[in-house]
Design a protein around this motif. Structure first.
Motif, short mmCIF file in Angstrom:
data_model
loop_
_atom_site.label_atom_id
_atom_site.label_comp_id
_atom_site.label_asym_id
_atom_site.label_seq_id
_atom_site.Cartn_x
_atom_site.Cartn_y
_atom_site.Cartn_z
N VAL A 177 0.87 -1.18 0.00
CA VAL A 177 0.00 0.00 0.00
C VAL A 177 0.91 1.23 0.00
CG1 VAL A 177 -1.84 1.25 1.18
CG2 VAL A 177 -1.76 -1.26 1.31
N GLY A 178 0.84 2.02 -1.06
CA GLY A 178 1.71 3.18 -1.18
C GLY A 178 3.19 2.82 -1.14
N GLY A 179 3.52 1.61 -1.55
CA GLY A 179 4.90 1.15 -1.52
C GLY A 179 5.30 0.48 -0.22
N THR A 180 4.46 0.52 0.80
CA THR A 180 4.72 -0.12 2.09
C THR A 180 4.25 -1.55 2.04
OG1 THR A 180 4.44 1.97 3.30
CG2 THR A 180 4.24 -0.07 4.56
N GLN A 181 5.16 -2.51 2.27
CA GLN A 181 4.74 -3.91 2.26
C GLN A 181 3.97 -4.23 3.53
OE1 GLN A 181 7.81 -6.87 1.65
NE2 GLN A 181 6.28 -8.38 1.02
N VAL A 182 2.90 -4.99 3.37
CA VAL A 182 2.08 -5.39 4.51
C VAL A 182 2.74 -6.57 5.20
CG1 VAL A 182 -0.20 -6.18 5.26
CG2 VAL A 182 0.00 -4.57 3.34
N THR A 183 2.82 -6.51 6.52
CA THR A 183 3.43 -7.57 7.32
C THR A 183 2.51 -7.89 8.51
OG1 THR A 183 4.59 -6.13 8.88
CG2 THR A 183 5.70 -6.58 6.78
N SER A 184 2.85 -8.95 9.23
CA SER A 184 2.08 -9.29 10.42
C SER A 184 2.23 -8.21 11.49
CB SER A 184 2.51 -10.64 10.97
OG SER A 184 3.93 -10.66 11.19
N THR A 185 3.29 -7.43 11.40
CA THR A 185 3.54 -6.37 12.39
C THR A 185 2.68 -5.14 12.13
OG1 THR A 185 5.82 -7.11 12.69
CG2 THR A 185 5.31 -4.88 13.41
N ASN A 186 2.55 -4.73 10.86
CA ASN A 186 1.81 -3.49 10.56
C ASN A 186 0.40 -3.72 10.05
OD1 ASN A 186 2.01 -4.23 7.87
ND2 ASN A 186 3.48 -2.65 7.31
N ALA A 187 -0.03 -4.99 9.95
CA ALA A 187 -1.31 -5.31 9.31
C ALA A 187 -2.50 -4.61 9.94
CB ALA A 187 -1.53 -6.82 9.31
N ALA A 188 -2.48 -4.43 11.25
CA ALA A 188 -3.62 -3.82 11.93
C ALA A 188 -3.75 -2.33 11.65
CB ALA A 188 -3.52 -4.06 13.44
N ASP A 189 -2.64 -1.70 11.28
CA ASP A 189 -2.65 -0.26 10.99
C ASP A 189 -1.52 0.03 10.01
OD1 ASP A 189 -3.05 2.46 10.96
OD2 ASP A 189 -2.03 2.82 12.88
N ILE A 190 -1.83 -0.12 8.72
CA ILE A 190 -0.82 0.08 7.66
C ILE A 190 -0.71 1.57 7.41
CG2 ILE A 190 -0.15 -0.54 5.32
CD1 ILE A 190 -2.31 -2.85 5.63
N THR A 191 0.51 2.09 7.50
CA THR A 191 0.65 3.53 7.40
C THR A 191 1.97 3.90 6.71
OG1 THR A 191 0.45 5.60 8.63
CG2 THR A 191 1.77 3.85 9.65
N GLY A 192 2.08 5.15 6.36
CA GLY A 192 3.27 5.68 5.72
C GLY A 192 3.00 7.12 5.34
N SER A 193 3.98 7.76 4.71
CA SER A 193 3.79 9.16 4.32
C SER A 193 2.68 9.31 3.29
CB SER A 193 5.10 9.72 3.76
OG SER A 193 5.51 8.99 2.63
N TRP A 194 2.33 8.23 2.63
CA TRP A 194 1.28 8.23 1.62
C TRP A 194 -0.12 8.35 2.23
CZ3 TRP A 194 -1.61 4.19 3.15
CH2 TRP A 194 -0.95 3.16 3.84
N LYS A 195 -0.27 8.01 3.49
CA LYS A 195 -1.60 8.03 4.11
C LYS A 195 -1.95 9.44 4.58
CE LYS A 195 -2.88 6.27 8.19
NZ LYS A 195 -3.22 5.28 9.24
N LYS A 196 -2.97 10.01 3.97
CA LYS A 196 -3.38 11.38 4.29
C LYS A 196 -4.68 11.42 5.09
CE LYS A 196 0.09 12.65 1.77
NZ LYS A 196 1.35 13.09 2.43
N GLY A 197 -5.25 10.26 5.36
CA GLY A 197 -6.47 10.22 6.14
C GLY A 197 -7.03 8.82 6.21
N GLY A 198 -7.94 8.58 7.16
CA GLY A 198 -8.58 7.29 7.28
C GLY A 198 -7.65 6.20 7.77
N SER A 199 -8.01 4.96 7.50
CA SER A 199 -7.20 3.84 7.96
C SER A 199 -7.19 2.72 6.93
CB SER A 199 -7.73 3.30 9.29
OG SER A 199 -9.03 2.76 9.14
N VAL A 200 -6.12 1.91 6.98
CA VAL A 200 -5.95 0.74 6.12
C VAL A 200 -5.48 -0.41 7.00
CG1 VAL A 200 -4.82 -0.20 4.07
CG2 VAL A 200 -5.25 2.27 4.22
#
Length: 205
Positions: A22-45
């Motif tokens: 998502v936005g170049g950030t690979q999803v892992t078991s560590t970040n799966a509950a709240d995937i984030t990065g500089s690309w996230k401008k609102g909401g949640s993934v």
């Protein structure tokens, strides 16, 4: 892929990586509950591997030259909660890789790309849009690769507005399947098997 290391003589918890970005950030078991990065401008993934579900909740994703969502999984469910927007420049907003099945359901997705396809599905793949509202606008709207390599687009009981600013709005699929819906605009538009695109007569929409 699992990676573990020894810390203080004990085994640290292994991290599992998934073939979703998502936005170049690979999803892992560590970040799966709240995937984030500089690309996230609102909401949640978030991502649930048990159900292979990526949930966008009023997400605003601006990822520039990197795909907004890229999946290389065999199957991925994209669940839309609220109004979600993905904006990119020279990379597809939604990218379904080879041999993948992607199912988009729920509320609303607006996929906008300036210099590429808004939504792309690769060789031997299926992109299914079901029970939701999707806007896709790019140089190509929603596209496969050539239309000769088992690229399948299914729209089932959904409202889809696809715009190709320079090329086809919906093109390069070997199969285009509509269930519980039909093409309403422009008047007279239909799937053209020869051109592998939505056309009015012999003119690609």
């Amino acid at each position: 892929m699992a990676v573990a290391s020894m810390v203080g003589g004990s085994m640290a918890q292994a991290q599992t990586t998934y073939e979703i970005y998502v936005g170049g950030t690979q999803v892992t078991s560590t970040n799966a509950a709240d995937i984030t990065g500089s690309w996230k401008k609102g909401g949640s993934v978030s991502y649930d591997d048990a159900t292979k579900t990526l949930t966008l909740t009023n997400a605003v994703i601006e990822s520039g030259d990197v795909q907004g969502i890229k999946s290389a999984l065999d199957s991925l469910n994209v669940k839309l909660v609220g109004i979600n927007t993905i904006t990119t420049t020279y990379a597809s907003s939604v990218y379904n890789d080879m041999n993948g099945k992607m199912f988009i359901t729920g509320d609303t997705l607006k996929a906008m790309c300036t210099l590429q396809s808004a939504m792309f599905s690769s060789y031997f793949s299926t992109l299914c849009i079901r029970d939701c509202y999707v806007e896709a606008e790019g140089m190509w709207g929603i596209t496969g690769v050539t239309g000769f390599r088992d690229e399948v687009l299914k729209i089932d009981h959904a409202r889809v507005k696809a715009t190709g600013t320079s090329f086809g709005s919906i093109q390069s699929f070997s199969q285009f399947l509509l269930s519980n819906c039909h093409i309403t605009m422009p008047t007279g538009a239909a799937w053209n098997e020869e051109y592998h695109a939505v056309c009015t007569g012999s003119d690609m929409v």
